[in-house]
Design an enzyme around this catalytic site. Sequence first.
Site, PDB file in Angstrom:
ATOM      1  CG  ASP A  18      57.166  71.585  60.256  1.00  0.00           C
ATOM      2  OD1 ASP A  18      55.959  71.346  60.161  1.00  0.00           O
ATOM      3  OD2 ASP A  18      57.893  71.855  59.281  1.00  0.00           O
TER       4      ASP A  18
ATOM      5  CD  GLU B  32      70.940  72.153  80.524  1.00  0.00           C
ATOM      6  OE1 GLU B  32      70.799  73.384  80.441  1.00  0.00           O
ATOM      7  OE2 GLU B  32      71.534  71.447  79.673  1.00  0.00           O
TER       8      GLU B  32
END
Length: 571
Positions: free
Chosen positions: A219, A268
């Site tokens: 957002d 990751e």
Amino acid sequence: MSQQPSAAPAPATVTVARRRDWWRDAVIYQVYPRSFADSNGDGMGDLEGVRSRLPYLRDLGVDAVWLSPFYASPQADAGYDVADYRAVDPMFGNLLDADALIRDAHALGLRIIVDLVPNHSSDQHEWFKRALAEGPGSPSRDRYHFRPGKGENGELPPNDWESIFGGPAWTRVADGEWYLHLFAPEQPDFNWEHPAVGDEFRSILRFWLDMGVDGFRIDVAHGLVKAEGLPDLGGADQLKLLGNDVMPFFDQDGVHDVYRQWRHVLDEYAENELGPEGPSAEGRWWATGGRIFVAEAWTPTVERTANYVRPDELHQAFNFQYLSTDWDAKELRAVIDRTLEAMRPVGAPATWVLSNHDVTRHATRFANPPGLGTQIRTAGDRELGLRRARAATLLMLALPGSAYVYQGEELGLPDVVDLPDEVRQDPAYFRGAGQDGFRDGCRVPIPWTREGSSYGFGSGGSWLPQPASWGELSIEAQTGVAGSTLELYRGALRVRREQADLGAGDAVEWLRAPEGVLAFRRGEFVCVTNTSGESVTTPAYGRVLLASGELTEADGEAKLPADTTVWWTTA
Ligand code: NOJ
């Protein structure tokens, strides 16, 4: 025991997952949880409601579901004011419901993208409450933008910025300091220069990644970092999200450092998770990994939007330039070309979107004269709007890249333009003294059935009143009906999966076409869109795959009615 050299099979799996990059051509369906399905009859949609309707989304043929915020929130801005980023608001359910929703979606071959709101929190967030309580000069105030006021007694705001929702972007607290809020006063902006803010959000990312989500819609992705010193703007038109200037509170270069760090977190996970490729329980292709970020970034140009999707940053960004384009072949072609050109150097997929929870639904936008923007208050010519909306959808789904569909557009829903003031909830409506903030009109709960309480949305009414005509637009009323808008979407999404030349890619080959008409080829696929108000004659390019209106073909030519799109295959 001797170990085999661990030249692990991982690289092969990595190649598989990278090659598939599901998000490069995904169709992502936006669920606005308040208004999708209500499982407990309180008039408000909830996570269990969404979970119970996942098979509908699977059958519709979308790849992923983006859920607008369902976190703990006082709802000053319909959940975009988050009090606790790791909790579900009781009105939507609890974390177990979120877990069940994510699991069920995956079992059906659907990915889940959640909304992350990092620009501001709720004023009921622990950090903000502490900042207020601990007073001026306390370290807790540094996590937000607190400042003394200007004027003899500090009675004037620290600068001249205005809130996107109207009024000053500053509110004064009892001890005399002011805090910054680009949106409502209940949405204080975080200070992203403070390391604790970055640490906290990386931890929140991990929380939801551990819950199994497949991505985040960010957002106000362009707003996190403010220009040093929070300089005055002067006379600029501040309220326009999509202007031509970079504002001191929007699209600052510093935001990109944040996203580079976030990308590390996501990668990751991706590296640790690549699992075997294989079909889901429902027989669809599925592989773990491949989680994504999509930016809500209102930037001045598509070129600046492309900065957010450089290879070490985010994966996708909404194409608001496309969303804001009128129904006009020339303008559409220009924005399509510009988008593809801007994305090519960064290697990111273009995205296309026509509607979302912040703008007038495109069936109503296109029912009105051009140039009215994305907050429209008049119904316009409904029939015309729907005809154009259907044609616009087929055009969008034929373009290279990924597309976003907002709940209810597959039913051809119009905006509800005549909501009484007393039911409105959009904070921008109240701050704009009724002259702005018409977003409730696209947030009315969607109709599932012809009859019944709230047309099948739930058993206890709906938080915004639905028009009486909505029964006939319901999923029940349109299912299996040839030519209905719902079946058009289903057909389009099916064809999109089947046609190798549709979906991912970074170019279209434009074909000669009459004035007001767009025609392009992608391999053996041809799309023609007639935006002119009259029927036109074009070559019949092959076998019709799908059309948004009725066309006639004779002697190698096709007659396309006004505002119609046709898909052909030349195979
Ligand atoms: C964009 C969201 O889409 C909108 O609904 C919200 O009001 C603002 N950001 C503030 O969070």
